[in-house]
Structures are given as structure tokens and as C-alpha cells.
Design an enzyme around this catalytic site. Structure first.
Site, PDB file in Angstrom:
ATOM      1  N   LYS A  54      -5.834   8.249  17.054  1.00 12.15           N
ATOM      2  CA  LYS A  54      -5.067   9.489  16.853  1.00 12.15           C
ATOM      3  C   LYS A  54      -5.971  10.632  16.375  1.00 12.15           C
ATOM      4  CE  LYS A  54      -2.114   7.618  13.889  1.00 12.15           C
ATOM      5  NZ  LYS A  54      -2.500   6.191  13.792  1.00 12.15           N
ATOM      6  N   ARG A  75      -1.642  -3.248   7.057  1.00 11.98           N
ATOM      7  CA  ARG A  75      -1.290  -1.975   7.717  1.00 11.98           C
ATOM      8  C   ARG A  75      -0.672  -2.209   9.090  1.00 11.98           C
ATOM      9  NH1 ARG A  75      -6.859   0.051   7.246  1.00 11.98           N
ATOM     10  NH2 ARG A  75      -6.419   1.910   8.438  1.00 11.98           N
ATOM     11  N   ARG A 117       6.053   8.221   9.811  1.00 13.47           N
ATOM     12  CA  ARG A 117       5.744   6.792   9.855  1.00 13.47           C
ATOM     13  C   ARG A 117       6.966   5.944   9.515  1.00 13.47           C
ATOM     14  NH1 ARG A 117      -0.088   7.366   8.788  1.00 13.47           N
ATOM     15  NH2 ARG A 117      -1.111   5.356   8.864  1.00 13.47           N
ATOM     16  N   ARG A 170     -15.027   0.811  12.136  1.00 16.98           N
ATOM     17  CA  ARG A 170     -14.950   2.105  11.442  1.00 16.98           C
ATOM     18  C   ARG A 170     -15.268   1.934   9.956  1.00 16.98           C
ATOM     19  NH1 ARG A 170      -9.354   5.401  11.937  1.00 16.98           N
ATOM     20  NH2 ARG A 170      -8.643   4.072  10.248  1.00 16.98           N
ATOM     21  N   ARG A 227     -14.115   4.039   4.148  1.00 20.83           N
ATOM     22  CA  ARG A 227     -12.687   3.877   3.812  1.00 20.83           C
ATOM     23  C   ARG A 227     -12.409   2.454   3.338  1.00 20.83           C
ATOM     24  NH1 ARG A 227      -8.604   6.570   8.096  1.00 20.83           N
ATOM     25  NH2 ARG A 227      -7.293   4.998   7.101  1.00 20.83           N
TER      26      ARG A 227
END
Ligand code: ADP
Length: 191
Positions: free
Chosen positions: A14, A146, A89, A128, A134
Site C-alpha cells: 500500500k 497482524r 481497518r 522489510r 519496525r
């Protein structure tokens, strides 16, 4: 005005596609994840509140997210349109978004859902996590949490936009350019 919801699981791409969409259609990018990370970096009370949820891969409570988005929309007077990334969400967030847009006489033009298989998502998030710093991308249990929350709490949002005839599925696997072309095919008629 072109207002898009860019939808999809964590790791669907996204953020990457938003950058391209923002450039081409000159929209304001409203990423709730980015906004929370900014608050966190700035050490605001909102950032401190959100951190506990984010680090574990849980959702920040609806009322907190909704208030933050409303403030941001109100700030951006004169915007040509918005791209909502990572929001809504949950169904209550989707309802709240419609309500707040209505106040400004705006509405959602289209919801674009990037589709990527769970295994591909896990691989992308882990990779990532190696460079992004993160916390939520560096732990398999947090990644799985998640994806599970996405499946349970976020996927009902698809139905919400489906009922409004705004849902559109986009294959999220392929080159960035190919995926962007598929997105443009959907958005160009609105431009
Ligand atoms: P990703 O798409 O990689 O999961 P985001 O950058 O969109 O990540 O969001 C990071 C975290 O911020 C989420 O895991 C959640 O804790 C919080 N967050 C972001 N957007 C929302 C939202 N709309 N509702 C609740 N929590 C959110």
C-alpha cells in the site's frame, strides 16, 4: 474530487503504490500507520498511547484513530482528494469515515484492494523488518498476529464497500509498474 481507500493486508504494498498514486493524481496521502509513527517519533501523548498497540501488532482503538483522521482531513483544506492508506481497518472506522467525509461534502470514489497471499506477505514483512527498524516487522508472532487481525477485523470492510459498489480487487503480486497500471485503469475514469 478523487478519494480512494487503498486496502490490503500488512505488506501488500500500500505504501509503495500510494507514492505512485499521489504523484500522478496529486492526492493527499493519509496513512494512519505513518501518522502514528510520526507521533511516536515526535514523542506526543498520542504516539505514546499508540506505541503499545503497534509494537504488538494490535489495532489502536477506533476512537483514537478516527479522531486523528478527522483532524488531518480538516487540516488539508483545498486538497484535490485523499488516498486513505491503512484506514479504515474496521467497519466502525469505515462508517466513521463516511460520516466525516459527508460533513465536508466529500465521498469515497473507490476502494482498491491489493490481494497478496499470506505466505508472500510473511516473506515481505520479514524482509522489510531487516532494514526498516519496525519492531512489528521483526517478529514472526507479531507478523502472524497482524495477519490474523486483518483476517478477522479488517476483511469485513470489503463487504462494506462492496455493498456501495465501490470495491475493486487488484492483484498485488507482480512488478510495481504492472500493479500501478492496474490501479490507473481503475482510477483514470474518475480523473
Ligand atoms: P502495516 O500495513 O504494515 O500493518 P501500518 O503502517 O499501516 O502497517 O500500521 C502500523 C500499525 O499502526 C498497525 O499494526 C496498528 O497498530 C496501527 N494502525 C495503523 N492504522 C490503524 C487503524 N486504521 N486502526 C487501528 N490501528 C491502526
Amino acid at each position: 474530487m478523487l478519494n480512494i481507500v487503498l486496502f490490503g493486508p500488512p505488506g501488500a504494498g500500500k505504501g509503495t503504490q500510494s507514492e505512485n498514486i499521489v504523484k500522478k493524481y496529486e492526492l493527499v496521502h493519509l496513512s494512519t500507520g505513518d501518522l502514528f509513527r510520526k507521533h511516536l517519533g515526535d514523542g506526543t501523548p498520542l504516539g505514546t498511547l499508540a506505541q503499545g498497540y503497534m509494537d504488538e501488532g494490535n489495532l489502536v482503538p477506533d476512537e483514537v484513530v478516527i479522531k486523528m483522521v478527522e483532524d488531518k482531513i480538516a487540516e488539508e483544506t483545498g486538497a484535490k482528494g485523499f488516498i486513505f492508506d491503512g484506514f479504515p481497518r474496521t467497519v466502525p472506522q469505515a462508517e466513521a469515515l463516511d460520516g466525516m467525509l459527508e460533513k465536508f461534502s466529500y465521498s469515497i470514489s473507490k476502494m482498491l484492494a491489493l490481494e497478496v497471499s499470506p505466505n508472500e506477505l510473511r516473506a515481505r514483512l520479514r524482509s522489510r523488518g531487516k532494514t526498516s527498524g519496525r519492531v512489528d516487522d521483526q517478529d514472526d508472532a507479531k507478523i502472524d498476529n497482524r495477519i490474523n487481525i486483518y483476517n478477522e477485523e479488517t476483511t469485513p470492510v470489503v463487504d462494506y464497500y462492496h455493498k456501495q459498489n465501490k470495491f475493486c480487487s487488484i492483484d498485488g503480486v507482480g512488478s510495481i509498474a504492472t500493479i500501478f497500471n492496474a490501479i490507473c485503469k481503475e482510477l483514470d475514469p474518475f480523473n
